[in-house]
Design a protein around this motif. Sequence first.
Motif, PDB file in Angstrom:
ATOM      1  N   ILE A  48       0.834  -1.205   0.000  1.00 20.49           N
ATOM      2  CA  ILE A  48       0.000   0.000   0.000  1.00 20.49           C
ATOM      3  C   ILE A  48       0.866   1.251   0.000  1.00 20.49           C
ATOM      4  N   GLU A  49       1.924   1.244   0.809  1.00 22.96           N
ATOM      5  CA  GLU A  49       2.824   2.397   0.874  1.00 22.96           C
ATOM      6  C   GLU A  49       3.514   2.624  -0.467  1.00 22.96           C
ATOM      7  N   LYS A  50       3.945   1.557  -1.117  1.00 22.94           N
ATOM      8  CA  LYS A  50       4.635   1.703  -2.403  1.00 22.94           C
ATOM      9  C   LYS A  50       3.685   2.234  -3.474  1.00 22.94           C
ATOM     10  N   PHE A  51       2.453   1.726  -3.482  1.00 27.83           N
ATOM     11  CA  PHE A  51       1.480   2.215  -4.463  1.00 27.83           C
ATOM     12  C   PHE A  51       1.127   3.677  -4.198  1.00 27.83           C
ATOM     13  N   ALA A  52       0.972   4.023  -2.908  1.00 31.45           N
ATOM     14  CA  ALA A  52       0.621   5.399  -2.574  1.00 31.45           C
ATOM     15  C   ALA A  52       1.743   6.370  -2.925  1.00 31.45           C
ATOM     16  N   SER A  53       2.985   5.881  -2.996  1.00 31.98           N
ATOM     17  CA  SER A  53       4.118   6.765  -3.275  1.00 31.98           C
ATOM     18  C   SER A  53       4.180   7.202  -4.733  1.00 31.98           C
ATOM     19  N   HIS A  54       3.637   6.372  -5.675  1.00 36.57           N
ATOM     20  CA  HIS A  54       3.689   6.777  -7.086  1.00 36.57           C
ATOM     21  C   HIS A  54       2.309   7.038  -7.676  1.00 36.57           C
TER      22      HIS A  54
ATOM     23  N   TYR B 146       0.058  -6.384  -6.991  1.00 33.31           N
ATOM     24  CA  TYR B 146       0.053  -6.133  -8.434  1.00 33.31           C
ATOM     25  C   TYR B 146      -0.044  -4.643  -8.719  1.00 33.31           C
ATOM     26  N   MET B 147      -0.797  -3.923  -7.883  1.00 38.43           N
ATOM     27  CA  MET B 147      -0.893  -2.468  -8.056  1.00 38.43           C
ATOM     28  C   MET B 147       0.440  -1.787  -7.760  1.00 38.43           C
ATOM     29  N   ALA B 148       1.209  -2.360  -6.839  1.00 34.99           N
ATOM     30  CA  ALA B 148       2.485  -1.755  -6.468  1.00 34.99           C
ATOM     31  C   ALA B 148       3.585  -2.067  -7.472  1.00 34.99           C
TER      32      ALA B 148
END
Length: 285
Positions: A14-20, A104-106
């Motif tokens: 979640i953190e990685k996806f939220a970062s980009h 998968y989103m990340a």
Amino acid sequence: MSFGYSFIALYLCIEKFASHHELKDSNLTGVDVGKNDISQSTKVWQSFQALGNIAFAYTFANILIEIQDTLKSPPAENKTMKRATLYGIGVTTAFYLSIGVMGYMAFGNDAPGNVLTGFHEPFWLVDLANFAVIIHLSGSFQVFAQPIFTVYEKWIASRWPPTSFFLHVYTIKLPFPRPCLFQFTLCKLLLRTLFIILTTTIAMMLPFFNAVLGFLGAISFWPLTVYFPVTMHLSQSKVKRRSREWMMLQSLSMVSLLVSAIATVGSIIDIVHRLEHTKLFSAKL
């Protein structure tokens, strides 16, 4: 332990996806044919192998009866286990599906087989998750290895005459506040230690993760999770042949057999393909 490292993996995704704030290189059909030397046949076999990975998450039937035997009644054990199984499968499905979607989103099409290997920071959190994996697998190894220990120890004992190697029980008092004794025979101590060393060495030799996991899930899913429970229910409940319930359960069993078969073939082909292009002891998770 399972929820521990799974929650950490979910948080990191979640953190990685939220970062980009955008989906990485991804599409509904997965990696495009021709990219990274992926052929159409390889993509099909890896899709079949993925079914084995999914099946591995539901191979719990081999310990279901043992858990049920430890329950007290009332209420009836079968009613308690039916409710526990319903809640357990529901939570497991929702939880693992969330990790798969967020992973998968990340990462998109570059999502690793073991999602934890895609993260390096914060290192203390990743290390904590890996430590939880080690504890979880150590306990799981004991559960799955016990039937193997029992079979080969009985076979060895039947081949050789009774000696102290098999029969004499050694007792060691452990220095804990509460009295605690460690009891063993030389047979169990030596042979089980050698078995653990052998299996660990083989696991280190195989430089891939998903293919082996898919193979194990595929070969154990149908007989342990579907066929055995369904056959027990039909026999215990005396379900009439060719009745509606009988037909539905048999159809479920046949579909599960088909899924296990194609997942097994896909995993074996993927293992053979990887062995041709990888080196032993060069782990690629």
